[in-house]
Design a protein around this motif. Structure first.
Motif, PDB file in Angstrom:
ATOM      1  N   ALA A 123       0.836  -1.202   0.000  1.00  8.43           N
ATOM      2  CA  ALA A 123       0.000   0.000   0.000  1.00  8.43           C
ATOM      3  C   ALA A 123       0.871   1.253   0.000  1.00  8.43           C
ATOM      4  CB  ALA A 123      -0.919  -0.007   1.213  1.00  8.43           C
ATOM      5  N   ASP A 124       0.790   2.002  -1.069  1.00 11.43           N
ATOM      6  CA  ASP A 124       1.461   3.304  -1.157  1.00 11.43           C
ATOM      7  C   ASP A 124       2.975   3.223  -1.021  1.00 11.43           C
ATOM      8  OD1 ASP A 124      -0.996   4.623  -1.490  1.00 11.43           O
ATOM      9  OD2 ASP A 124      -1.289   4.778   0.681  1.00 11.43           O
ATOM     10  N   ILE A 125       3.586   2.137  -1.495  1.00 13.66           N
ATOM     11  CA  ILE A 125       5.050   2.102  -1.466  1.00 13.66           C
ATOM     12  C   ILE A 125       5.571   2.941  -2.632  1.00 13.66           C
ATOM     13  CG2 ILE A 125       5.140  -0.136  -0.314  1.00 13.66           C
ATOM     14  CD1 ILE A 125       5.935  -1.385  -2.942  1.00 13.66           C
ATOM     15  N   ARG A 126       6.610   3.708  -2.389  1.00 11.99           N
ATOM     16  CA  ARG A 126       7.030   4.705  -3.357  1.00 11.99           C
ATOM     17  C   ARG A 126       8.403   4.445  -3.968  1.00 11.99           C
ATOM     18  NH1 ARG A 126       3.825   9.307  -2.473  1.00 11.99           N
ATOM     19  NH2 ARG A 126       1.764   8.522  -1.923  1.00 11.99           N
ATOM     20  N   ASP A 127       9.245   3.701  -3.273  1.00 10.28           N
ATOM     21  CA  ASP A 127      10.607   3.500  -3.767  1.00 10.28           C
ATOM     22  C   ASP A 127      10.644   2.344  -4.763  1.00 10.28           C
ATOM     23  OD1 ASP A 127      13.412   1.886  -3.277  1.00 10.28           O
ATOM     24  OD2 ASP A 127      13.677   4.063  -3.271  1.00 10.28           O
ATOM     25  N   PRO A 128      11.067   2.591  -6.006  1.00  6.12           N
ATOM     26  CA  PRO A 128      11.045   1.511  -7.010  1.00  6.12           C
ATOM     27  C   PRO A 128      11.954   0.339  -6.661  1.00  6.12           C
ATOM     28  CG  PRO A 128      12.159   3.463  -7.872  1.00  6.12           C
ATOM     29  CD  PRO A 128      11.511   3.873  -6.592  1.00  6.12           C
ATOM     30  N   GLY A 129      13.090   0.633  -6.022  1.00  7.58           N
ATOM     31  CA  GLY A 129      13.977  -0.458  -5.631  1.00  7.58           C
ATOM     32  C   GLY A 129      13.344  -1.352  -4.585  1.00  7.58           C
ATOM     33  N   ASN A 130      12.712  -0.739  -3.585  1.00  8.92           N
ATOM     34  CA  ASN A 130      11.995  -1.511  -2.568  1.00  8.92           C
ATOM     35  C   ASN A 130      10.884  -2.331  -3.196  1.00  8.92           C
ATOM     36  OD1 ASN A 130      13.057  -1.275   0.034  1.00  8.92           O
ATOM     37  ND2 ASN A 130      12.110   0.713   0.385  1.00  8.92           N
ATOM     38  N   ALA A 131      10.139  -1.715  -4.103  1.00  7.64           N
ATOM     39  CA  ALA A 131       9.021  -2.418  -4.734  1.00  7.64           C
ATOM     40  C   ALA A 131       9.504  -3.651  -5.486  1.00  7.64           C
ATOM     41  CB  ALA A 131       8.284  -1.473  -5.679  1.00  7.64           C
ATOM     42  N   GLY A 132      10.562  -3.495  -6.264  1.00  8.76           N
ATOM     43  CA  GLY A 132      11.091  -4.630  -7.000  1.00  8.76           C
ATOM     44  C   GLY A 132      11.625  -5.714  -6.080  1.00  8.76           C
ATOM     45  N   THR A 133      12.237  -5.299  -4.964  1.00  9.90           N
ATOM     46  CA  THR A 133      12.775  -6.274  -4.015  1.00  9.90           C
ATOM     47  C   THR A 133      11.656  -7.028  -3.310  1.00  9.90           C
ATOM     48  OG1 THR A 133      14.721  -4.874  -3.673  1.00  9.90           O
ATOM     49  CG2 THR A 133      14.318  -6.588  -2.045  1.00  9.90           C
ATOM     50  N   VAL A 134      10.549  -6.355  -3.007  1.00  9.14           N
ATOM     51  CA  VAL A 134       9.408  -7.049  -2.410  1.00  9.14           C
ATOM     52  C   VAL A 134       8.870  -8.108  -3.375  1.00  9.14           C
ATOM     53  CG1 VAL A 134       7.022  -6.815  -1.618  1.00  9.14           C
ATOM     54  CG2 VAL A 134       8.750  -5.168  -0.870  1.00  9.14           C
ATOM     55  N   ILE A 135       8.778  -7.761  -4.652  1.00 12.56           N
ATOM     56  CA  ILE A 135       8.341  -8.743  -5.651  1.00 12.56           C
ATOM     57  C   ILE A 135       9.296  -9.939  -5.663  1.00 12.56           C
ATOM     58  CG2 ILE A 135       8.037  -9.162  -8.124  1.00 12.56           C
ATOM     59  CD1 ILE A 135       7.159  -6.233  -8.380  1.00 12.56           C
ATOM     60  N   ARG A 136      10.579  -9.659  -5.628  1.00 19.11           N
ATOM     61  CA  ARG A 136      11.585 -10.731  -5.634  1.00 19.11           C
ATOM     62  C   ARG A 136      11.456 -11.607  -4.383  1.00 19.11           C
ATOM     63  NH1 ARG A 136      18.142  -9.597  -5.914  1.00 19.11           N
ATOM     64  NH2 ARG A 136      18.810 -11.771  -6.260  1.00 19.11           N
ATOM     65  N   CYS A 137      11.269 -10.976  -3.212  1.00 18.07           N
ATOM     66  CA  CYS A 137      11.115 -11.732  -1.970  1.00 18.07           C
ATOM     67  C   CYS A 137       9.850 -12.582  -1.993  1.00 18.07           C
ATOM     68  CB  CYS A 137      11.076 -10.780  -0.779  1.00 18.07           C
ATOM     69  SG  CYS A 137      12.635  -9.947  -0.426  1.00 18.07           S
ATOM     70  N   ALA A 138       8.763 -12.008  -2.507  1.00 20.36           N
ATOM     71  CA  ALA A 138       7.515 -12.764  -2.590  1.00 20.36           C
ATOM     72  C   ALA A 138       7.683 -13.980  -3.487  1.00 20.36           C
ATOM     73  CB  ALA A 138       6.399 -11.861  -3.110  1.00 20.36           C
ATOM     74  N   ASP A 139       8.372 -13.805  -4.583  1.00 20.09           N
ATOM     75  CA  ASP A 139       8.640 -14.910  -5.501  1.00 20.09           C
ATOM     76  C   ASP A 139       9.475 -15.986  -4.807  1.00 20.09           C
ATOM     77  OD1 ASP A 139       8.959 -16.464  -7.792  1.00 20.09           O
ATOM     78  OD2 ASP A 139      10.496 -15.168  -8.661  1.00 20.09           O
ATOM     79  N   ALA A 140      10.528 -15.562  -4.130  1.00 17.92           N
ATOM     80  CA  ALA A 140      11.420 -16.516  -3.461  1.00 17.92           C
ATOM     81  C   ALA A 140      10.704 -17.280  -2.349  1.00 17.92           C
ATOM     82  CB  ALA A 140      12.638 -15.773  -2.895  1.00 17.92           C
ATOM     83  N   ALA A 141       9.764 -16.610  -1.674  1.00 13.22           N
ATOM     84  CA  ALA A 141       9.038 -17.253  -0.578  1.00 13.22           C
ATOM     85  C   ALA A 141       7.896 -18.136  -1.073  1.00 13.22           C
ATOM     86  CB  ALA A 141       8.487 -16.187   0.381  1.00 13.22           C
ATOM     87  N   GLY A 142       7.674 -18.156  -2.382  1.00 17.63           N
ATOM     88  CA  GLY A 142       6.616 -18.987  -2.942  1.00 17.63           C
ATOM     89  C   GLY A 142       5.246 -18.374  -2.846  1.00 17.63           C
ATOM     90  N   ALA A 143       5.179 -17.041  -2.735  1.00 15.31           N
ATOM     91  CA  ALA A 143       3.878 -16.369  -2.677  1.00 15.31           C
ATOM     92  C   ALA A 143       3.126 -16.574  -3.984  1.00 15.31           C
ATOM     93  CB  ALA A 143       4.064 -14.884  -2.389  1.00 15.31           C
ATOM     94  N   ASP A 144       1.817 -16.412  -3.921  1.00 15.93           N
ATOM     95  CA  ASP A 144       0.969 -16.645  -5.090  1.00 15.93           C
ATOM     96  C   ASP A 144       0.754 -15.393  -5.929  1.00 15.93           C
ATOM     97  OD1 ASP A 144       0.172 -19.473  -4.585  1.00 15.93           O
ATOM     98  OD2 ASP A 144      -0.663 -18.596  -2.762  1.00 15.93           O
TER      99      ASP A 144
END
Length: 268
Positions: A123-144
């Motif tokens: 929700a309302d995350i603004r930093d593109p690097g953080n956003a991309g890293t969250v996507i990467r972490c979600a992928d690594a953790a097996g999120a859907d």
């Protein structure tokens, strides 16, 4: 190797290159629902997402270097170094950029297509690097899936795409204008919504039984976290214990800890 669509490299003044270069602007990306994926990792990920890649632009040198990518059944267009540099936001371009279609799906479709056990709602995350890293972490953790809600950074921002290191192409993505609607939709789909909140009433290290349930993690802005009214919509607010003297954790670090905690409990 698949022969390039043009044997003579296109220059920076070529019309197709100019049009692709306009995708550096968010408004143009949103209007055309197209974006650029820069570098071999991003291009490899894009090629693995069915129907995502429209065309690949590459220098002759990169075409030889990444022959495996060049063998994909998509238009492969040679461009000179100056043209490629105009399509890349990297300081040292790797020589290959893919023109891609947007990947996001309506949240209702994403939640209704199959059972989901682990989501990340940003929700309302603004930093593109953080956003991309969250996507990467979600992928690594097996999120859907990952949901970008509210006034979040564009998921197709070049820095976000690069920071995801290809993970943007691996798991479903939704964009929801209203974070509250995203929370309610997740709850309606049978997910427990856990708000990552430093003042939360539940300790992450003691939440094993809760974490084992189908879960949507709710993460807030890097600077001010979650608004009180949004955190109140969650089923529980969960805090990550700080054992040392650090004031708080970086958003992407917190997301990694929360998502992996859920992944661990869900796989026991």
């Amino acid at each position: 190797m698949r022969p390039p669509t043009s044997a003579v490299p296109l220059t920076a003044g070529n019309g197709r290159v100019k049009e692709a270069r306009k995708l550096s602007r968010r408004s143009v990306r949103a209007e055309r629902r197209l974006f650029l994926a820069d570098g071999p990792k991003a291009v490899e990920g894009a090629l693995g997402a069915d129907g995502c890649v429209v065309e690949v632009f590459a220098t002759p040198t990169a075409t030889g270097q990444y022959a495996g990518l060049a063998s994909a059944d998509v238009p492969w267009t040679l461009v000179d170094d100056k043209a490629l540099a105009g399509l890349s936001d990297s300081v040292s371009p790797a020589g290959v950029v893919a023109l891609c279609r947007f990947l996001d799906r309506p949240l209702a479709d994403l939640l209704g297509s199959q059972e989901r056990r682990l989501l990340a709602i940003c929700a309302d995350i603004r930093d593109p690097g953080n956003a991309g890293t969250v996507i990467r972490c979600a992928d690594a953790a097996g999120a859907d899936a990952v949901v970008f809600a509210g006034h979040s950074v564009d998921a197709y921002n070049p820095k976000t795409v690069r920071a995801s290191v290809g993970s943007l192409f691996h798991l479903p993505l939704a964009v929801e204008p209203d974070p509250a609607d995203a929370v309610r939709a997740a709850q309606a789909a049978g997910l427990v919504v856990l708000a990552a909140d430093g003042a939360g009433e539940v300790d992450l290290e003691r939440a094993g039984e809760l974490l084992a349930r189908p879960t949507a993690w709710l993460f807030g802005n890097e600077a001010w976290g979650l608004p009180a009214e949004l955190a109140a919509l969650a089923d529980h607010r969960v805090r990550i214990p700080i054992h040392g003297r650090a004031e708080s954790l970086n958003l992407s670090t917190a997301a990694a800890l929360c998502l992996y905690a859920s992944a661990r409990e869900q796989r026991r």
